[in-house]
Design a protein around this motif. Sequence first.
Motif, PDB file in Angstrom:
ATOM      1  N   ARG A  70     -21.516   7.551   4.493  1.00 19.26           N
ATOM      2  CA  ARG A  70     -22.257   8.735   4.948  1.00 19.26           C
ATOM      3  C   ARG A  70     -23.454   8.962   4.036  1.00 19.26           C
ATOM      4  O   ARG A  70     -23.321   9.022   2.832  1.00 19.26           O
ATOM      5  CB  ARG A  70     -21.334   9.939   4.933  1.00 19.26           C
ATOM      6  N   SER A  71     -24.630   9.092   4.641  1.00 16.59           N
ATOM      7  CA  SER A  71     -25.861   9.141   3.852  1.00 16.59           C
ATOM      8  C   SER A  71     -26.344  10.576   3.670  1.00 16.59           C
ATOM      9  O   SER A  71     -25.796  11.514   4.217  1.00 16.59           O
ATOM     10  CB  SER A  71     -26.951   8.345   4.554  1.00 16.59           C
ATOM     11  N   LEU A  72     -27.408  10.708   2.891  1.00 21.57           N
ATOM     12  CA  LEU A  72     -28.047  12.003   2.724  1.00 21.57           C
ATOM     13  C   LEU A  72     -29.247  12.115   3.650  1.00 21.57           C
ATOM     14  O   LEU A  72     -30.244  12.732   3.323  1.00 21.57           O
ATOM     15  CB  LEU A  72     -28.478  12.193   1.270  1.00 21.57           C
ATOM     16  N   PHE A  73     -29.156  11.475   4.789  1.00 23.85           N
ATOM     17  CA  PHE A  73     -30.210  11.612   5.783  1.00 23.85           C
ATOM     18  C   PHE A  73     -29.655  12.283   7.017  1.00 23.85           C
ATOM     19  O   PHE A  73     -28.452  12.316   7.228  1.00 23.85           O
ATOM     20  CB  PHE A  73     -30.798  10.250   6.155  1.00 23.85           C
ATOM     21  N   LYS A  74     -30.545  12.772   7.809  1.00 20.30           N
ATOM     22  CA  LYS A  74     -30.130  13.417   9.042  1.00 20.30           C
ATOM     23  C   LYS A  74     -29.618  12.333   9.971  1.00 20.30           C
ATOM     24  O   LYS A  74     -30.357  11.467  10.408  1.00 20.30           O
ATOM     25  CB  LYS A  74     -31.324  14.154   9.649  1.00 20.30           C
ATOM     26  N   GLY A  75     -28.317  12.357  10.237  1.00 20.80           N
ATOM     27  CA  GLY A  75     -27.732  11.268  11.000  1.00 20.80           C
ATOM     28  C   GLY A  75     -27.975  11.356  12.485  1.00 20.80           C
ATOM     29  O   GLY A  75     -28.031  10.350  13.172  1.00 20.80           O
TER      30      GLY A  75
END
Lengths: 264, 336
Positions: A113-118
């Motif tokens: 899970r990233s720190l970008f808007k998924g």
Amino acid sequence: MLQLSNIHKTFYPNTPDEREALVDINQSLKPGDFVSIIGSNGAGKSTLLNTLAGTIIPDEGDVWVDGKNVTTFPEQKRASMIGRVFQDPMSGTAPRMTIEENMMISLGRTKKRSLFKGINKQVKQDFQSHLARLEIGLENRLNTKVGLLSGGERQALSLLMATFTEPKILLLDEHTAALDPSKEELILKLTRDLVEQHQLTTVMVTHQMEQAIDFGNKLWMMDEGKIIFEAEGEGKSELTVADLLQNFQNLRGKNMASDKALLV
Amino acid sequence: MISSLYGAMESGLIYAIMALGVYISFRLLDFPDLTVDGSFVTGGAVTSIMILNGTDPFIATLAGAIAGFFAGCITGLLHTKGKINPLLAGILMMIALYSVNLRIMGQPNIPLLNETTIFSTILGWWNAWNLESIFMAPFQWLGIATFAPRSFYALMTLLIVIIIVKKLLDFFLRTEAGITLRATGDNQKMVRSFSANTSLYIIIGMGVSNMLVAFSGAMLVQHNGFADINLGVGMIIIGLASVIIGEVLFGKDKIVRMTLAIVLGAIVYRLIYLLALRVDFLEASDMKLITALIVVVALVFPNWLNQSNGKKQFKKSKARRKANEQKGEVDLASTK
């Protein structure tokens, strides 16, 4: 795909409450196998399923998934390979979050899970096409809070979320037991469709013998922590409820304990 | 009165940062976190001692916030790894931080009046660019200069800070990690079954929550011009009051609207505080009681409102159905 070797689990050992929940389970499943597990209350079905999921660590023995020994993996680490649908429709989804956010969480199973808007357009369309297969109109309600859906809708969503990322193994824990008959039929139909579509190796626990006979290419009957009866392929497809009951009586010398198990 | 109104707005904006932190723990993670009472002071203590030692105030403020982050992480660790009940974990940290804060400060009270703080630095820039006259101009032009605050610099600074904090938080809460964090407070079992480490999310979430709280504390000591060991007493209740007032008055489902509602809630809380202080028979020391009462009312009242509203809506829908039926009968009759 799945291999269980020599699994033992005893609850409350060395106390008056000592109970052998799993005794020397040795089984293996090939990719694409679908096994239904039946048995009365306390037979060890749920314990077996929880051992696969990692919520219970066996006292002895190993669990292998896809050639990896996962016995010591904690629940969340194993979950990257295992999809689950719970009995309670409320358990499989987050009620205060929208359908697309719930789908996003399930998408995170396979990737970090990233720190970008998924959630972007592409992902949304993807979700919509998956949701459309449920044929209950959820694809037009991406921004609806899941808490506003009915039990059947939530369970259908849980089932989709557990399957669409194609886990190595799908665990179904009496996933229709809390639903009314019409919704149960819907979920069973979806189960069949989704498992077939994604070619999933599936373990399903059920209270209903008819369901166990209907579904899958394998059947295990459990009692007192052991798998006391197995059927596979043709032998399984010819089984009837009466056969199962007869088998149980012959093997254990008693009637099946639970009334619920007789609800066929 | 006018200047105290602006003062209330300013402190409202500072407390709003803290309220956003409380929102993360209390609402999103479902973790009633009492660490806040301690970490608020920790932020202020670290910042003021660093300013006293001549550090740049911006760096000092950042350091204060980071100190709060670690305090929050420890509370999260106590709960997830130590299996301590959330309330107790928070209380333990609050008590422990009291001693830690005294150690950091070295004395119960640190005056910052003649030090270089964020506010004094910005006031310098403000005056250098002569921004005051720009903001004052419309007031003077309308002939209401007496209604203008003494200076706009603090208000504008805090407004910009809160907008940045809110935007960053909105962004974070809608990222993949942010969504998972919110789901953790909603249904842990489900989040774990999708291969997310819920313990980690709780620890990080508590860290972020207390980072905002400490940041708020760091801003407050610089705004007030002093740091005090007892600054944080009852802070959690102020945070809760702000969150609940915001939710009740301005709350909407979307996360962007929720964070805005909480900022506004914090400002409304300060205005209520201001009004309460104006009442003759109340003293400043009664404020904790009033805050507690606000929270009680704000927690109980919406339930009553919902119940009576539910009945009202039911009656309405019943009436509507009846009307529709009658209309249906008329239609039937006309078709015959």
